[in-house]
Design a protein around this motif. Structure first.
Motif, mmCIF file in Angstrom:
data_model
loop_
_atom_site.group_PDB
_atom_site.id
_atom_site.type_symbol
_atom_site.label_atom_id
_atom_site.label_comp_id
_atom_site.label_asym_id
_atom_site.label_seq_id
_atom_site.Cartn_x
_atom_site.Cartn_y
_atom_site.Cartn_z
ATOM 1 N N MET A 1 0.646 -1.316 0.105
ATOM 2 C CA MET A 1 -0.053 0.132 0.099
ATOM 3 C C MET A 1 0.973 1.119 -0.071
ATOM 4 S SD MET A 1 -3.199 0.776 0.591
ATOM 5 C CE MET A 1 -4.338 -0.424 1.439
ATOM 6 N N GLN A 2 0.472 2.418 -0.756
ATOM 7 C CA GLN A 2 1.344 3.521 -0.831
ATOM 8 C C GLN A 2 0.133 4.725 -0.778
ATOM 9 O OE1 GLN A 2 4.121 3.814 -3.859
ATOM 10 N NE2 GLN A 2 5.044 5.698 -3.226
ATOM 11 N N ILE A 3 0.311 5.646 -0.248
ATOM 12 C CA ILE A 3 -0.428 7.031 -0.204
ATOM 13 C C ILE A 3 0.333 8.041 -0.784
ATOM 14 C CG2 ILE A 3 -1.515 8.533 1.481
ATOM 15 C CD1 ILE A 3 -1.713 6.352 3.689
ATOM 16 N N PHE A 4 -0.557 8.644 -1.648
ATOM 17 C CA PHE A 4 -0.268 9.880 -2.555
ATOM 18 C C PHE A 4 -1.084 11.100 -1.969
ATOM 19 C CE2 PHE A 4 0.738 6.190 -5.015
ATOM 20 C CZ PHE A 4 2.045 6.484 -5.254
ATOM 21 N N SER A 5 -0.443 12.153 -1.389
ATOM 22 C CA SER A 5 -1.356 13.375 -0.884
ATOM 23 C C SER A 5 -0.785 14.440 -1.463
ATOM 24 C CB SER A 5 -0.821 13.471 0.793
ATOM 25 O OG SER A 5 0.289 13.653 0.889
ATOM 26 N N ALA A 6 -1.912 15.487 -1.474
ATOM 27 C CA ALA A 6 -1.524 16.841 -2.212
ATOM 28 C C ALA A 6 -2.237 17.637 -1.465
ATOM 29 C CB ALA A 6 -1.856 16.715 -3.519
ATOM 30 N N SER A 7 -2.170 19.088 -1.828
ATOM 31 C CA SER A 7 -2.872 20.080 -1.333
ATOM 32 C C SER A 7 -4.573 19.923 -1.640
ATOM 33 C CB SER A 7 -2.432 21.393 -1.632
ATOM 34 O OG SER A 7 -1.246 21.598 -1.364
ATOM 35 N N GLN A 8 -4.657 19.464 -2.767
ATOM 36 C CA GLN A 8 -5.943 19.256 -3.064
ATOM 37 C C GLN A 8 -6.096 17.888 -4.017
ATOM 38 O OE1 GLN A 8 -8.615 20.956 -2.904
ATOM 39 N NE2 GLN A 8 -7.920 23.133 -2.227
ATOM 40 N N ILE A 9 -7.249 17.191 -3.930
ATOM 41 C CA ILE A 9 -7.566 15.869 -4.650
ATOM 42 C C ILE A 9 -8.863 16.153 -5.496
ATOM 43 C CG2 ILE A 9 -8.176 13.469 -4.726
ATOM 44 C CD1 ILE A 9 -5.405 13.866 -3.717
ATOM 45 N N LEU A 10 -8.603 16.219 -6.691
ATOM 46 C CA LEU A 10 -9.956 16.334 -7.431
ATOM 47 C C LEU A 10 -10.269 15.044 -8.074
ATOM 48 C CD1 LEU A 10 -11.940 18.205 -9.001
ATOM 49 C CD2 LEU A 10 -10.339 18.382 -10.671
ATOM 50 N N PRO A 11 -11.266 14.430 -7.458
ATOM 51 C CA PRO A 11 -11.777 13.203 -7.778
ATOM 52 C C PRO A 11 -12.567 13.164 -9.190
ATOM 53 C CG PRO A 11 -12.178 13.271 -5.781
ATOM 54 C CD PRO A 11 -11.959 14.828 -5.895
ATOM 55 N N VAL A 12 -13.091 14.262 -9.442
ATOM 56 C CA VAL A 12 -13.933 14.457 -10.825
ATOM 57 C C VAL A 12 -15.233 14.080 -10.370
ATOM 58 C CG1 VAL A 12 -14.458 13.955 -13.008
ATOM 59 C CG2 VAL A 12 -12.200 14.635 -12.641
ATOM 60 N N SER A 13 -15.422 12.778 -10.017
ATOM 61 C CA SER A 13 -16.618 12.101 -9.592
ATOM 62 C C SER A 13 -17.550 12.809 -8.321
ATOM 63 C CB SER A 13 -16.724 10.891 -9.462
ATOM 64 O OG SER A 13 -15.792 10.242 -8.499
ATOM 65 N N SER A 14 -16.520 13.786 -7.536
ATOM 66 C CA SER A 14 -17.107 14.092 -6.314
ATOM 67 C C SER A 14 -16.296 15.462 -6.340
ATOM 68 C CB SER A 14 -16.879 13.123 -5.158
ATOM 69 O OG SER A 14 -15.673 12.810 -4.867
ATOM 70 N N PRO A 15 -16.898 16.227 -5.234
ATOM 71 C CA PRO A 15 -16.117 17.497 -5.040
ATOM 72 C C PRO A 15 -14.403 17.333 -4.350
ATOM 73 C CG PRO A 15 -18.426 17.429 -3.854
ATOM 74 C CD PRO A 15 -18.195 16.036 -4.388
ATOM 75 N N PRO A 16 -13.835 18.377 -4.661
ATOM 76 C CA PRO A 16 -12.449 18.594 -4.305
ATOM 77 C C PRO A 16 -12.119 18.131 -2.792
ATOM 78 C CG PRO A 16 -12.868 20.206 -5.869
ATOM 79 C CD PRO A 16 -14.030 19.714 -5.499
ATOM 80 N N ILE A 17 -11.260 17.672 -2.459
ATOM 81 C CA ILE A 17 -10.814 17.469 -0.977
ATOM 82 C C ILE A 17 -9.585 17.986 -0.676
ATOM 83 C CG2 ILE A 17 -10.459 15.629 0.519
ATOM 84 C CD1 ILE A 17 -11.616 13.643 -1.205
ATOM 85 N N SER A 18 -9.720 19.032 0.307
ATOM 86 C CA SER A 18 -8.331 19.579 0.556
ATOM 87 C C SER A 18 -7.415 18.934 1.529
ATOM 88 C CB SER A 18 -8.727 21.080 1.458
ATOM 89 O OG SER A 18 -9.490 21.937 0.543
ATOM 90 N N GLY A 19 -6.253 19.127 1.496
ATOM 91 C CA GLY A 19 -5.430 17.998 2.238
ATOM 92 C C GLY A 19 -5.768 16.830 1.851
ATOM 93 N N GLY A 20 -6.057 16.185 0.869
ATOM 94 C CA GLY A 20 -6.561 14.897 0.555
ATOM 95 C C GLY A 20 -5.501 14.080 -0.022
ATOM 96 N N ALA A 21 -5.912 12.713 -0.222
ATOM 97 C CA ALA A 21 -4.763 11.541 -0.458
ATOM 98 C C ALA A 21 -5.572 10.435 -1.261
ATOM 99 C CB ALA A 21 -4.009 11.185 0.674
ATOM 100 N N ILE A 22 -4.817 9.524 -1.979
ATOM 101 C CA ILE A 22 -5.398 8.493 -2.543
ATOM 102 C C ILE A 22 -4.435 7.329 -1.988
ATOM 103 C CG2 ILE A 22 -6.710 9.413 -4.312
ATOM 104 C CD1 ILE A 22 -4.267 8.349 -6.217
ATOM 105 N N ALA A 23 -4.999 6.002 -1.562
ATOM 106 C CA ALA A 23 -4.043 4.876 -1.388
ATOM 107 C C ALA A 23 -3.965 3.963 -2.719
ATOM 108 C CB ALA A 23 -4.621 4.274 -0.090
ATOM 109 N N VAL A 24 -2.982 3.501 -2.888
ATOM 110 C CA VAL A 24 -2.785 2.542 -4.109
ATOM 111 C C VAL A 24 -2.423 1.329 -3.536
ATOM 112 C CG1 VAL A 24 -1.798 2.194 -6.224
ATOM 113 C CG2 VAL A 24 -2.426 4.551 -5.518
#
Length: 415
Positions: A1-24
């Motif tokens: 498992m690896q986590i990628f984080s950023a100031s903003q996550i833009l999923p497109v299918s839902s609203p942006p997430i501030s301080g967001g991340a995705i786990a892969v």
């Protein structure tokens, strides 16, 4: 498992997430949320991109990567003239394409794949004229759907095309799913259209059709006159297949054949009438806009307001470097934003170039948005602050592509 984080996550299918991340995990998205949530629930190392936004990889819904080297071929083959009409352009394209070697085509495809990744495209809807090139796509990092192109009127030739198509549809193609492209109403017989539609149904293969792209097509479908009848058909030795005046439109004719359905992507749609649009909506078809190609070939501009009013699902494609200056969807989105600012917001364009394209290709369960279970294809973009701008506007107007990830693996956009 690896986590990628950023100031903003833009999923497109839902609203942006501030301080967001995705786990892969194993090349797929395992979780989406704030970085604190994912650290607590998923664990694993964190790769942080401060001041950046993570969004889905772009989906170019209409490409011809075989033609990536077209500009240089024109010069080398001493055919570097500026066509004065759509039919002249087609004639130039055919002359150049027929003289190419296998090696030239392979180099062109490889360069097209590189340019896609360099500009943040991770999924394509690729028109494949030479079926033997399919292994090049199967071994590439890109995913998407290939569309085997069919052209012809001669019954025996069409039967052979259908046979070769069925054989190709059964071959594995990496991350590419199968599709079929009856080229256009003026280049494909009714028999070949219905034969390809039957293959589409049998193999669950989507269809891509160049539809109502030029004024010449409109006149030809109405009364069998114009440059298609006087120049294109004789050049292809199709004189005996010139139809009697149909007094119809391309869309209405295809509908009479029963080949329009939810598996159909209509490409260009520049000269679509309101009645045509209503047919496409009723049949559940998708529309792929290629605005820069239309401008380059001087064929007109798609009726954006009509398409939106009818609620037709829209995607964006670049077409090829035979009729465009780049295969960057960023260039395409910015051009369309400038062309039709009252019709498309930045948010709509970004959706058309991601989830909209995935839907047009029938790949919405695999790519196009940052959602659990989807392939970990994503972009990292830096962008300057834009006073009064939304995140979508900032990404479209003032961003820089920093990293491209495909199935969780990094591909430098400048490599």
């Amino acid at each position: 498992m690896q986590i990628f984080s950023a100031s903003q996550i833009l999923p497109v299918s839902s609203p942006p997430i501030s301080g967001g991340a995705i786990a892969v995990r194993d090349g797929r998205i395992a979780a989406v949320g704030t970085v604190e949530e994912l650290k607590a629930s998923c664990g694993g190392p964190v790769t942080d991109f401060p001041g950046c936004t993570i969004m889905p990889g772009l989906v170019n819904a209409h490409t011809h990567l075989e033609l990536t080297h077209f500009p240089s071929w024109k010069v080398r083959k001493d055919l570097d003239y500026l066509p004065k009409s759509y039919v002249q352009w087609v004639s130039q394209l055919v002359k150049i394409r027929r003289a190419l070697s296998r090696e030239e085509l392979e180099h062109s495809v490889h360069e097209g794949i590189r340019l896609c990744i360099e500009s943040g495209t991770t999924t394509i809807g690729e028109i494949l004229t030479d079926f033997s090139l399919l292994p090049l796509y199967a071994s590439s990092p890109l995913g998407g759907r290939y569309f085997l192109e069919g052209i012809g009127h001669d019954p025996r030739g069409c039967a052979e095309v259908l046979k070769r198509m069925e054989e190709s549809l059964q071959k594995p193609a990496g991350k590419f799913l199968p599709g079929l492209s009856p080229h256009a109403p003026h280049t494909v017989s009714g028999t070949l259209f219905t034969g390809m539609h039957e293959l589409s149904c049998r193999y669950e293969a989507r269809k891509a059709i160049h539809l109502s792209e030029s004024r010449e097509e409109v006149s030809f479908m109405h009364d069998s006159t114009g440059d298609f009848a006087s120049i294109l058909y004789p050049a292809a030795h199709w004189e005996e297949y010139l139809p009697s005046p149909r007094r119809t439109t391309s869309t209405a004719w295809l509908d009479s054949l029963g080949v329009l359905d939810r598996a159909t992507a209509a490409i260009h749609c520049v000269h679509l009438t309101p009645a045509d649009g209503a047919i496409l909506r009723e049949r559940g078809c998708f529309v792929v806009l290629c605005p820069r190609s239309n401008d380059r070939l001087n064929v007109g501009c798609a009726p954006h307001h009509l398409l939106k009013r009818l609620g037709l699902p829209l995607a964006i494609g670049t077409d090829s470097l035979a009729s465009n200056d780049s295969i960057s969807l960023w260039d395409e989105m910015r051009y369309l934003r400038a062309l039709a600012p009252d019709d498309f917001s930045a948010a709509e364009l970004l959706e058309m170039a991601t989830l909209g394209g995935a839907r047009a290709l029938g790949l919405q369960d695999a790519v196009g948005s940052l959602q659990v279970g989807k392939r970990a294809d994503f972009l990292v973009l830096s962008h300057r602050s834009c006073e009064g701008c939304s995140l979508h506007q900032a990404l479209l107007e003032a961003s820089r592509l920093e990293e491209v990830y495909i199935s969780g693996a990094a591909f430098s956009p400048l490599s």
